[in-house]
Design an enzyme around this catalytic site. Structure first.
Site, short mmCIF file in Angstrom:
data_model
loop_
_atom_site.label_atom_id
_atom_site.label_comp_id
_atom_site.label_asym_id
_atom_site.label_seq_id
_atom_site.Cartn_x
_atom_site.Cartn_y
_atom_site.Cartn_z
N HIS A 158 0.81 -1.23 0.00
CA HIS A 158 0.00 0.00 0.00
C HIS A 158 0.84 1.27 0.00
O HIS A 158 0.32 2.35 -0.25
CB HIS A 158 -0.94 -0.01 1.21
CG HIS A 158 -2.04 -1.02 1.11
ND1 HIS A 158 -3.32 -0.69 0.74
CD2 HIS A 158 -2.04 -2.36 1.28
CE1 HIS A 158 -4.07 -1.79 0.70
NE2 HIS A 158 -3.31 -2.82 1.04
N ASP A 365 3.43 9.47 -0.64
CA ASP A 365 2.24 8.69 -0.29
C ASP A 365 2.05 7.61 -1.33
O ASP A 365 2.17 7.89 -2.53
CB ASP A 365 1.00 9.61 -0.25
CG ASP A 365 0.05 9.28 0.88
OD1 ASP A 365 -0.05 8.09 1.22
OD2 ASP A 365 -0.58 10.21 1.42
#
Ligand code: ADQ
Length: 456
Positions: A158, A365
């Site tokens: 992720h 991110d």
């Protein structure tokens, strides 16, 4: 139909209908797939036990079985607070200055991955598809193989995969990646992460890389980019909910006509919060006449409070918010509202919708779902503007956002001004380009693509 077995550090236990909306989009999507295949979700309960004696807690809700184990305090310290959150998380977010290399952390990480494998293996049937999630469990596939699993096993990361020049600072980096090559499929959020991983495999491990297939020691592994999406239908359905409307009204009435800029993040140094606060302060300095016309709301619930760097950033933000407000507040006006609490998703929908600007400026991110949720929550007739860091994975798909370099305060203050002043037709045009992507490439699309790849 093969049964799906999902493995992640923490398990999201299905909630009763009345609590609907509190669960994240990822959990909703995985639970839907688990329900269809009568699958199992395995992971840590989040609880500690003095001595682990092999107890697995099974719960069944709505066709899904969750199976959780407790961890010993030393495991939590070394595996979770240690290797996962003090070593891998900072390193994979390019923060080598915050990365701690402790031998015991690595040992704890391997021990807990072993424990996961030993407790999971008796639950696995030969035809099951096993889908392992995230950086806490990178070696799990290899541990399962060593216990005899012949199943198709996939792994999805992720968070970003760092460039090789950074990654090689991790002691035993080759050992870690070699374990990953026991998977059949390895998924990343972006092509950039994928390319970094392929480069590492070729140059450092000497694997043969053929397109997106890695050949190594007799095995072939498929690696690919699978950008995660939001649960578009579930999230946009909040539009009709009383809670969302009330939340929107709370902001609109309390901001009294001021234009609202919103930030919503877990309190984490990767999210670029000090840089964002600094840019807001500078924006008010550059445009003092706008202080009374603009309100910045930052919602940031604390996370990982046992890790020192998280305590430090929390203290830093409190003092920055205090300084910026102290210098600019009036008796009836405070330019920044800084809130350290989380909100249910349907209320977040209302907050996003009330805001003229969504400020999403992480320094790094993997994806960033807040950026996608902000766009999904807008009113298409009068949408707000997304200001998005070029270093969020979401920037690849959300090309209608104003792209910023979060390290540059000029880039940030200029984008904030442009967003606040953007005419309606341009806002609508930018929003339309993004909403189609969000609808099509939603969380079910992501899940189905990964599972299709895993089926081979
Ligand atoms: P996170 O770092 O947790 O996840 P992100 O994708 O921004 O980051 O947020 C995940 C969810 O948390 C969103 O649905 C959001 O609504 C919710 N959330 C964030 N702040 C909140 C707040 N203040 N109150 C309530 N809810 C809040 C990791 C990676 C990301 C990746 C996701 C999914 O770091 O890059 O997008 O996994 O793969």
């Amino acid at each position: 139909m093969s049964r799906l077995v999902v493995v992640s550090n923490r398990v999201s236990v299905p909630k009763a209908q009345s609590a609907g909306g509190a669960q994240g989009g990822l959990a909703v999507a995985l639970l839907a797939a688990l329900r269809e295949s009568r699958g199992i979700w395995f992971g840590w309960s989040g609880e500690e036990t003095e001595a682990f004696e092999g107890k697995i807690d099974f719960q069944r809700h709505d066709g899904v079985t969750t199976a959780t184990i407790d961890l010993e305090p030393q495991d939590v310290e070394e595996y979770y607070n240690g290797y996962a959150n003090r070593t891998l998380w900072p390193l994979f977010h390019f923060r080598i200055d915050l990365t701690e290399f402790e031998r015991d952390f690595g040992k704890g990480y391997e021990r807990v991955n072993d424990r996961f494998a030993q407790n999971l293996i008796p639950l696995v049937e030969p035809e099951d598809l096993i889908w392992v999630h995230d950086y806490h469990l990178m070696p799990l596939g290899e541990r399962l193989r060593s216990l005899g699993a012949k199943n198709r096993i996939g792994f999805f990361l992720h968070i970003p995969w760092p460039p090789t020049s950074l990654f090689v600072s991790l002691p035993y980096h080759a050992r870690l990646v070699r374990t990953m090559l026991s998977y059949d499929v390895i998924g990343f959020q972006t092509v950039q992460s994928l390319d970094s991983f392929l480069y590492y495999c070729e140059k450092e491990l000497g694997a043969e890389v053929d397109g997106r297939t890695i050949h190594f020691e007799g095995r072939s592994v498929r690696a690919d980019a699978f950008p995660i999406g939001v649960d578009f239908e579930e999230f946009t359905a909040f539009e009709g909910s009383g809670d969302a409307r009330q939340a929107e009204q709370r902001i609109l009435s309390s901001s009294r006509g001021r234009k609202v800029i919103i930030g919503v993040d877990r309190l984490d140094y990767s999210k670029g919060l000090p840089e964002r606060f600094d840019a807001i302060g500078r924006f008010f300095d550059l445009h003092p006449e706008r202080t009374a016309k603009t309100l910045f709301i930052q919602i940031a619930p604390p996370s990982r409070q046992d890790v020192g760097s998280y305590q430090e950033i929390r203290a830093e933000l409190e003092s920055m918010a205090g300084r910026i407000n102290g210098a600019r507040s009036e008796v009836d006006l405070v330019p920044i509202r800084y809130v350290n609490q989380g909100y249910p998703r349907r209320e977040l929908f209302g907050f996003y919708r009330a805001a003229h600007v969504g400020l999403v400026t992480p320094l790094r991110d993997g994806m960033n779902l807040v950026a996608k949720e902000y766009v999904a929550a807008q009113d298409g007739e009068d949408p707000g503007v997304l200001v998005l860091s070029q270093f969020a994975g979401a920037a690849d798909q959300l090309d209608g956002a104003l792209s910023v370099n979060p390290h540059s305060h000029e880039s940030m203050t200029e984008a904030i001004r442009e967003a606040l002043d953007m005419p309606l037709d341009e806002r609508v045009g930018r929003w339309q380009g993004m909403i189609d992507n969000l609808r099509q490439e939603d969380v079910s699309w992501w899940r189905d693509r990964f599972i299709a790849a895993l089926k081979g």
